[in-house]
Design a protein around this motif. Structure first.
Motif, mmCIF file in Angstrom:
data_model
loop_
_atom_site.group_PDB
_atom_site.id
_atom_site.type_symbol
_atom_site.label_atom_id
_atom_site.label_comp_id
_atom_site.label_asym_id
_atom_site.label_seq_id
_atom_site.Cartn_x
_atom_site.Cartn_y
_atom_site.Cartn_z
ATOM 1 N N ALA A 193 32.904 -36.860 -44.250
ATOM 2 C CA ALA A 193 33.479 -36.811 -42.900
ATOM 3 C C ALA A 193 34.008 -35.412 -42.584
ATOM 4 O O ALA A 193 33.845 -34.920 -41.466
ATOM 5 C CB ALA A 193 34.582 -37.849 -42.758
ATOM 6 N N VAL B 98 33.496 -41.635 -38.435
ATOM 7 C CA VAL B 98 32.306 -41.395 -39.242
ATOM 8 C C VAL B 98 32.110 -42.601 -40.146
ATOM 9 O O VAL B 98 33.026 -43.017 -40.856
ATOM 10 C CB VAL B 98 32.453 -40.106 -40.093
ATOM 11 N N LEU C 187 31.434 -33.063 -41.455
ATOM 12 C CA LEU C 187 30.978 -33.322 -40.084
ATOM 13 C C LEU C 187 32.003 -32.922 -39.034
ATOM 14 O O LEU C 187 31.762 -33.071 -37.843
ATOM 15 C CB LEU C 187 30.621 -34.795 -39.921
ATOM 16 N N VAL D 91 25.318 -40.596 -44.066
ATOM 17 C CA VAL D 91 26.011 -40.838 -42.804
ATOM 18 C C VAL D 91 25.216 -41.878 -42.018
ATOM 19 O O VAL D 91 24.019 -41.692 -41.781
ATOM 20 C CB VAL D 91 26.137 -39.536 -41.986
ATOM 21 N N VAL E 292 30.067 -44.012 -43.316
ATOM 22 C CA VAL E 292 29.358 -43.490 -44.483
ATOM 23 C C VAL E 292 28.934 -44.660 -45.364
ATOM 24 O O VAL E 292 29.744 -45.542 -45.675
ATOM 25 C CB VAL E 292 30.266 -42.531 -45.286
ATOM 26 N N VAL F 4 28.077 -41.471 -36.294
ATOM 27 C CA VAL F 4 29.197 -40.616 -35.920
ATOM 28 C C VAL F 4 29.510 -40.887 -34.461
ATOM 29 O O VAL F 4 28.640 -40.766 -33.601
ATOM 30 C CB VAL F 4 28.853 -39.110 -36.106
#
Length: 86
Positions: free
Chosen positions: A38, A70, A41, A79, A72, A82
């Motif tokens: 995360a 996020v 990102l 991922v 996961v 998002v």
């Protein structure tokens, strides 16, 4: 009454720590690995982290203060999704 305060406090502390220890078991990635994904990102401040089934859901804010979530995969670290609040 005083002799019960310490055992109660210890029981509460152990009770809150037990769920966190279960996250790193088996073939699932750890919460720290999911947080690192995360962070890569753009999440800089984490407000919530949940393990729901086979998915880590991490909510937080990016550098601009916008909300992000996020998702996961708990097994592979990939991922899944998002979401960004604009």
């Amino acid at each position: 009454m005083r002799k019960f305060i310490l055992p109660i406090a210890m029981a509460l502390a152990l009770g809150t720590a037990a769920p966190a220890m279960a996250y790193g078991t088996g073939d699932q990635i750890s919460m720290q690995v999911a947080l690192d994904v995360a962070s890569d990102l753009g999440v800089v401040t984490v407000s919530h982290t949940n393990l729901l089934g086979d998915e880590w859901q991490i909510e937080g804010r990016d550098r601009a203060g916008r909300w992000m979530e996020v998702d996961v995969d708990a097994r592979t670290g990939e991922v899944r999704n998002v979401d960004r609040g604009w």
